[in-house]
Design a protein around this motif. Structure first.
Motif, PDB file in Angstrom:
ATOM      1  N   ALA A   1       0.826  -1.218   0.000  1.00 23.46           N
ATOM      2  CA  ALA A   1       0.000   0.000   0.000  1.00 23.46           C
ATOM      3  C   ALA A   1       0.860   1.267   0.000  1.00 23.46           C
ATOM      4  CB  ALA A   1      -0.927  -0.025   1.223  1.00 23.46           C
ATOM      5  N   PRO A   2       1.342   1.683  -1.194  1.00 27.56           N
ATOM      6  CA  PRO A   2       2.104   2.936  -1.243  1.00 27.56           C
ATOM      7  C   PRO A   2       1.155   4.121  -0.995  1.00 27.56           C
ATOM      8  CG  PRO A   2       2.325   1.639  -3.286  1.00 27.56           C
ATOM      9  CD  PRO A   2       1.212   1.040  -2.503  1.00 27.56           C
ATOM     10  N   PRO A   3       1.574   5.093  -0.189  1.00 24.75           N
ATOM     11  CA  PRO A   3       0.681   6.189   0.204  1.00 24.75           C
ATOM     12  C   PRO A   3      -0.002   6.941  -0.947  1.00 24.75           C
ATOM     13  CG  PRO A   3       2.648   6.219   1.534  1.00 24.75           C
ATOM     14  CD  PRO A   3       2.855   5.150   0.521  1.00 24.75           C
ATOM     15  N   ASP A   4       0.714   7.208  -2.059  1.00 18.65           N
ATOM     16  CA  ASP A   4       0.080   7.978  -3.147  1.00 18.65           C
ATOM     17  C   ASP A   4      -1.066   7.186  -3.788  1.00 18.65           C
ATOM     18  OD1 ASP A   4       2.120   6.247  -3.931  1.00 18.65           O
ATOM     19  OD2 ASP A   4       2.562   7.362  -5.761  1.00 18.65           O
ATOM     20  N   LEU A   5      -0.836   5.890  -4.026  1.00 17.12           N
ATOM     21  CA  LEU A   5      -1.900   5.055  -4.621  1.00 17.12           C
ATOM     22  C   LEU A   5      -3.062   4.898  -3.651  1.00 17.12           C
ATOM     23  CD1 LEU A   5       0.005   2.143  -6.430  1.00 17.12           C
ATOM     24  CD2 LEU A   5      -0.880   4.278  -7.369  1.00 17.12           C
ATOM     25  N   PHE A   6      -2.714   4.778  -2.395  1.00 14.54           N
ATOM     26  CA  PHE A   6      -3.757   4.603  -1.370  1.00 14.54           C
ATOM     27  C   PHE A   6      -4.639   5.850  -1.287  1.00 14.54           C
ATOM     28  CE2 PHE A   6      -5.322   4.008   3.071  1.00 14.54           C
ATOM     29  CZ  PHE A   6      -5.908   2.760   2.881  1.00 14.54           C
ATOM     30  N   LYS A   7      -4.008   7.011  -1.396  1.00 10.58           N
ATOM     31  CA  LYS A   7      -4.752   8.285  -1.347  1.00 10.58           C
ATOM     32  C   LYS A   7      -5.751   8.328  -2.505  1.00 10.58           C
ATOM     33  CE  LYS A   7      -5.277  12.859  -0.511  1.00 10.58           C
ATOM     34  NZ  LYS A   7      -6.447  13.019  -1.362  1.00 10.58           N
TER      35      LYS A   7
ATOM     36  N   TYR B   1      -5.629  -2.477   8.663  1.00 11.24           N
ATOM     37  CA  TYR B   1      -4.886  -3.483   9.418  1.00 11.24           C
ATOM     38  C   TYR B   1      -3.560  -2.845   9.844  1.00 11.24           C
ATOM     39  CZ  TYR B   1      -3.117  -8.299  10.185  1.00 11.24           C
ATOM     40  OH  TYR B   1      -2.621  -9.460  10.717  1.00 11.24           O
ATOM     41  N   ILE B   2      -3.115  -3.157  11.039  1.00  8.14           N
ATOM     42  CA  ILE B   2      -1.913  -2.521  11.604  1.00  8.14           C
ATOM     43  C   ILE B   2      -0.661  -2.734  10.741  1.00  8.14           C
ATOM     44  CG2 ILE B   2      -1.226  -4.461  13.094  1.00  8.14           C
ATOM     45  CD1 ILE B   2      -0.909  -2.188  15.340  1.00  8.14           C
ATOM     46  N   ASN B   3      -0.679  -3.766   9.875  1.00 15.01           N
ATOM     47  CA  ASN B   3       0.466  -4.043   8.993  1.00 15.01           C
ATOM     48  C   ASN B   3       0.485  -3.046   7.828  1.00 15.01           C
ATOM     49  OD1 ASN B   3      -0.086  -6.364  10.573  1.00 15.01           O
ATOM     50  ND2 ASN B   3       1.085  -7.634   9.175  1.00 15.01           N
ATOM     51  N   CYS B   4       0.774  -1.785   8.137  1.00 13.10           N
ATOM     52  CA  CYS B   4       0.870  -0.744   7.109  1.00 13.10           C
ATOM     53  C   CYS B   4       1.780   0.358   7.661  1.00 13.10           C
ATOM     54  CB  CYS B   4      -0.520  -0.187   6.782  1.00 13.10           C
ATOM     55  SG  CYS B   4      -1.306   0.656   8.158  1.00 13.10           S
ATOM     56  N   THR B   5       2.206   1.257   6.769  1.00 12.98           N
ATOM     57  CA  THR B   5       3.126   2.306   7.201  1.00 12.98           C
ATOM     58  C   THR B   5       2.414   3.378   8.028  1.00 12.98           C
ATOM     59  OG1 THR B   5       2.677   3.596   5.232  1.00 12.98           O
ATOM     60  CG2 THR B   5       4.525   2.050   5.101  1.00 12.98           C
ATOM     61  N   ALA B   6       3.206   4.213   8.687  1.00 15.77           N
ATOM     62  CA  ALA B   6       2.647   5.311   9.487  1.00 15.77           C
ATOM     63  C   ALA B   6       1.830   6.254   8.607  1.00 15.77           C
ATOM     64  CB  ALA B   6       3.783   6.067  10.165  1.00 15.77           C
ATOM     65  N   GLU B   7       2.279   6.461   7.362  1.00 15.21           N
ATOM     66  CA  GLU B   7       1.550   7.362   6.447  1.00 15.21           C
ATOM     67  C   GLU B   7       0.157   6.825   6.140  1.00 15.21           C
ATOM     68  OE1 GLU B   7       5.078   7.629   3.833  1.00 15.21           O
ATOM     69  OE2 GLU B   7       4.055   9.414   3.094  1.00 15.21           O
ATOM     70  N   ILE B   8       0.058   5.517   5.954  1.00 16.96           N
ATOM     71  CA  ILE B   8      -1.259   4.901   5.686  1.00 16.96           C
ATOM     72  C   ILE B   8      -2.128   5.005   6.945  1.00 16.96           C
ATOM     73  CG2 ILE B   8      -2.445   2.718   5.109  1.00 16.96           C
ATOM     74  CD1 ILE B   8      -0.940   3.924   2.698  1.00 16.96           C
ATOM     75  N   LYS B   9      -1.517   4.796   8.093  1.00 17.02           N
ATOM     76  CA  LYS B   9      -2.286   4.907   9.347  1.00 17.02           C
ATOM     77  C   LYS B   9      -2.837   6.327   9.476  1.00 17.02           C
ATOM     78  CE  LYS B   9      -0.120   1.257  12.099  1.00 17.02           C
ATOM     79  NZ  LYS B   9       0.960   0.685  11.290  1.00 17.02           N
ATOM     80  N   ALA B  10      -2.013   7.303   9.069  1.00 17.04           N
ATOM     81  CA  ALA B  10      -2.440   8.703   9.184  1.00 17.04           C
ATOM     82  C   ALA B  10      -3.638   9.002   8.276  1.00 17.04           C
ATOM     83  CB  ALA B  10      -1.271   9.616   8.836  1.00 17.04           C
TER      84      ALA B  10
END
Ligand code: 13P
Ligand code: SF4
Length: 336
Positions: free
Chosen positions: A116-122, A136-145
């Motif tokens: 889940a790269p942040p730009d694609l996720f956005k 799910y907790i298995n993601c980067t801080a940026e995704i959590k944000a």
């Protein structure tokens, strides 16, 4: 004796290697030294069940992702040595920003987190407005944000059930856990297409064959496994859930479908029961059920990391503050 120049060179190298590469005195009793330095520095070692046995044995707390984040939130230690993967260290730093968090090897990543790269996720989120974002907790801080509520495998069902029925949900990044939750809760969720390479490596045909040879064994699986495997499992749960099941169930034989590191703790808890690892792929020689990321951490790296307090995990303040909100929501719901 490590001189300052050697240390400087080693910290420069850290950027490329991901861990501190310094010589360790021959014959040094690492376990004794780790325990000594830990006391001296008021440090705590938190380890996931997928860590190497010698790391689990020296840790102050061994647990699943939920237990580890609860520990990180409440620890009185000044230094958190996180024996796990990068997203776990980040979660600890988000929960305890005033503390120093170190990870033995910065390259200990996670296939789910990387999916889940942040730009694609956005962009994905923008396509689905009005959805609540459960991650799910298995993601980067940026995704959590960018998320509304975080969950782990231990509390995911509870979290989904806490959301009003009319509210549309995005679930990311694990499609297998997502499909399992759709089945369990009856909610129609939009899923991100991520997966764990370790749990997707289990071979269903070989598992069924193995079960024929052990017809009384119970199959227990982690929900990151694929749907066809979960369909034949007698129990599905987080790593802590799986350990508790094996402990409390009267059955004496189990086939375990999760990362092989869990067998160390399980065998300690139930020494008289038979624990059979679920088979992976066609090739019997591959160690597919070992997470290559988790295994990057070694006792040597743990020692150096504790001694030199490197490599350190840092999360930019703006992301830390945003990511803390959905994690705290998860911890609150988990208490109820
Ligand atoms: P839990 O320990 O929370 O079940 O998670 C398993 C896992 O894959 C961690 O990376
Ligand atoms: Fe990520 Fe899977 Fe390894 Fe867990 S086992 S850290 S989910 S790749």
């Amino acid at each position: 004796m490590i001189t300052e120049t050697i240390l400087e060179k080693a910290t420069d190298k850290l950027q490329f290697e991901g861990f501190l590469k310094l010589p360790i005195e021959k014959g040094l009793d690492l376990v004794h030294e780790i325990n000594r330095i830990k006391k001296e520095k008021n440090a705590v070692i938190l380890a996931h069940y997928y860590q190497r046995p010698e790391i689990q044995d020296i840790a102050d707390f061994v647990g699943d992702s939920l237990g580890l984040s609860q520990q990180a939130a409440q620890t009185k230690a000044d230094l958190i040595v996180f024996a796990g993967v990068h997203f776990m260290g980040e979660t600890a730093k988000i929960l305890s920003p005033q503390k120093k968090v170190v990870l033995p090897d910065l390259k200990a990543g996670c296939s789910l987190s990387e999916s889940a790269p942040p730009d694609l996720f956005k962009r994905f989120l923008d396509k689905h407005p009005h959805h609540i974002v459960v991650t799910y907790i298995n993601c980067t801080a940026e995704i959590k944000a960018m998320s509304d509520i975080i969950c782990t495998s231990a509390n995911a069902e509870k979290i989904i059930n806490s959301i009003p029925k009319t509210q549309p949900i995005i679930f990311a990044p694990d499609k297998n856990l997502g499909n399992y939750l759709i089945h369990k809760t009856g909610r129609d969720m939009v899923l991100w297409e991520g997966a764990c390479i370790v749990h997707e490596a289990f071979a269903i045909d070989k598992l069924l064959e193995l079960h024929k040879q052990h017809p009384h064994a119970k199959i227990i699986a982690h929900p990151e496994s694929e749907t066809h495997l979960l369909k034949v499992a007698h129990y599905i749960g987080s790593t802590t859930g799986m350990i508790n099941f094996v402990k409390n169930d009267p059955c004496s034989e189990f086939i375990i479908a999760t990362e092989a590191g869990i067998l160390h703790q399980m065998a300690k808890e139930v020494p008289t029961k038979s624990l059979i690892p679920a088979p992976s792929h066609e090739d019997n020689t591959c160690a597919c059920s070992e997470c290559a990321f988790m295994r990057l951490n070694t006792l040597e790296k743990l020692y150096l990391c504790l001694k030199y307090e490197l490599p350190e995990i840092n999360v930019p303040e703006e992301i830390q503050k945003k990511a803390l909100i959905p994690i705290q929501r998860m911890l609150e719901i988990s208490k109820k």
